[in-house]
Write a protein that holds these residues in place. Sequence first.
Motif, PDB file in Angstrom:
ATOM      1  N   VAL A   1       0.832  -1.207   0.000  1.00 43.91           N
ATOM      2  CA  VAL A   1       0.000   0.000   0.000  1.00 43.91           C
ATOM      3  C   VAL A   1       0.865   1.254   0.000  1.00 43.91           C
ATOM      4  O   VAL A   1       0.591   2.205  -0.736  1.00 43.91           O
ATOM      5  N   LEU A   2       1.905   1.249   0.804  1.00 46.75           N
ATOM      6  CA  LEU A   2       2.812   2.400   0.836  1.00 46.75           C
ATOM      7  C   LEU A   2       3.450   2.621  -0.537  1.00 46.75           C
ATOM      8  O   LEU A   2       3.450   3.741  -1.061  1.00 46.75           O
TER       9      LEU A   2
ATOM     10  N   ALA B   1       2.370   1.506  -3.481  1.00 45.43           N
ATOM     11  CA  ALA B   1       1.335   1.881  -4.457  1.00 45.43           C
ATOM     12  C   ALA B   1       0.893   3.327  -4.261  1.00 45.43           C
ATOM     13  O   ALA B   1       0.645   4.042  -5.241  1.00 45.43           O
ATOM     14  N   SER B   2       0.823   3.767  -3.018  1.00 42.38           N
ATOM     15  CA  SER B   2       0.409   5.143  -2.731  1.00 42.38           C
ATOM     16  C   SER B   2       1.451   6.147  -3.203  1.00 42.38           C
ATOM     17  O   SER B   2       1.108   7.192  -3.765  1.00 42.38           O
TER      18      SER B   2
ATOM     19  N   ILE C   1       1.375   6.145  -7.128  1.00 40.54           N
ATOM     20  CA  ILE C   1       0.050   6.171  -7.756  1.00 40.54           C
ATOM     21  C   ILE C   1      -0.004   7.073  -8.991  1.00 40.54           C
ATOM     22  O   ILE C   1      -0.689   6.766  -9.964  1.00 40.54           O
ATOM     23  N   ASP C   2       0.746   8.177  -8.963  1.00 40.67           N
ATOM     24  CA  ASP C   2       0.744   9.096 -10.113  1.00 40.67           C
ATOM     25  C   ASP C   2       1.346   8.464 -11.367  1.00 40.67           C
ATOM     26  O   ASP C   2       1.162   8.985 -12.468  1.00 40.67           O
TER      27      ASP C   2
ATOM     28  N   LYS D   1      -7.472   9.848  -6.722  1.00 36.83           N
ATOM     29  CA  LYS D   1      -6.266   9.254  -6.150  1.00 36.83           C
ATOM     30  C   LYS D   1      -6.402   9.026  -4.641  1.00 36.83           C
ATOM     31  O   LYS D   1      -6.008   7.974  -4.147  1.00 36.83           O
ATOM     32  N   TRP D   2      -6.960   9.970  -3.910  1.00 35.63           N
ATOM     33  CA  TRP D   2      -7.070   9.806  -2.454  1.00 35.63           C
ATOM     34  C   TRP D   2      -8.098   8.736  -2.083  1.00 35.63           C
ATOM     35  O   TRP D   2      -7.929   8.026  -1.094  1.00 35.63           O
TER      36      TRP D   2
ATOM     37  N   ILE E   1      -6.223   5.464  -2.690  1.00 39.48           N
ATOM     38  CA  ILE E   1      -5.278   5.221  -1.599  1.00 39.48           C
ATOM     39  C   ILE E   1      -6.018   4.797  -0.331  1.00 39.48           C
ATOM     40  O   ILE E   1      -5.605   3.853   0.357  1.00 39.48           O
ATOM     41  N   THR E   2      -7.120   5.471  -0.041  1.00 40.49           N
ATOM     42  CA  THR E   2      -7.921   5.114   1.140  1.00 40.49           C
ATOM     43  C   THR E   2      -8.419   3.681   1.024  1.00 40.49           C
ATOM     44  O   THR E   2      -8.344   2.907   1.985  1.00 40.49           O
TER      45      THR E   2
ATOM     46  N   LEU F   1      -7.073   1.273  -0.713  1.00 36.45           N
ATOM     47  CA  LEU F   1      -5.923   0.383  -0.574  1.00 36.45           C
ATOM     48  C   LEU F   1      -5.579   0.161   0.898  1.00 36.45           C
ATOM     49  O   LEU F   1      -5.266  -0.971   1.310  1.00 36.45           O
ATOM     50  N   ILE F   2      -5.655   1.210   1.696  1.00 38.68           N
ATOM     51  CA  ILE F   2      -5.388   1.079   3.130  1.00 38.68           C
ATOM     52  C   ILE F   2      -6.438   0.202   3.793  1.00 38.68           C
ATOM     53  O   ILE F   2      -6.108  -0.729   4.544  1.00 38.68           O
TER      54      ILE F   2
END
Length: 183
Positions: free
Chosen positions: A66-67, A69-70, A73-74, A89-90, A93-94, A96-97
Amino acid sequence: MVSVEAAGAYRVIKQIATISTKVTGPLNQVLYPEINSLLAVKAFEKVKAAMLKLIVLLAFPSLFVVLLASITIDYWVPAIFTNELLSYKWQIITFLIIHAVATVFTPIHPVFLALGYIKKLFYITLVSNIVLCVTIVLFGSKVELWGVLLAIFLQYLLTVTWKLPLILKKLRQEVNESTALHT
């Protein structure tokens, strides 16, 4: 409940979730018979220790992925999907967490079944699915994809917080009963 654009982002999120189940699915298939074998010989402490050890072992790679990928991500979202998806994107990421944390707790599900909680599983699934649907209806139209993510989070949270205490209580009781019989 959400815009067409948000629905598209949600489909991508679901694809990511489906890919990750390719890793956790086989883990469940391997754990269930192993846990049953341990329960058959009343190795309750081993079941508990194995479950907790797997939770810890899954935490590191899940959170690392996750870290990674976050942070990237761009780069990977436009390469795999489209640039337009970066506006979510957020939310990605959320998700994924949330999904990584759910993956960490994968070992509780086969343990729960092996302990014979079939009827409780029905109620947990029913209630958590109702919570998912109600939350999506209440929040999906107001905050779109964030509402859907909240619903997914609540469903995962409810499932884990309902199952884990039952598992730990049952294993503790079985260990105490086994110990009492041997003394």
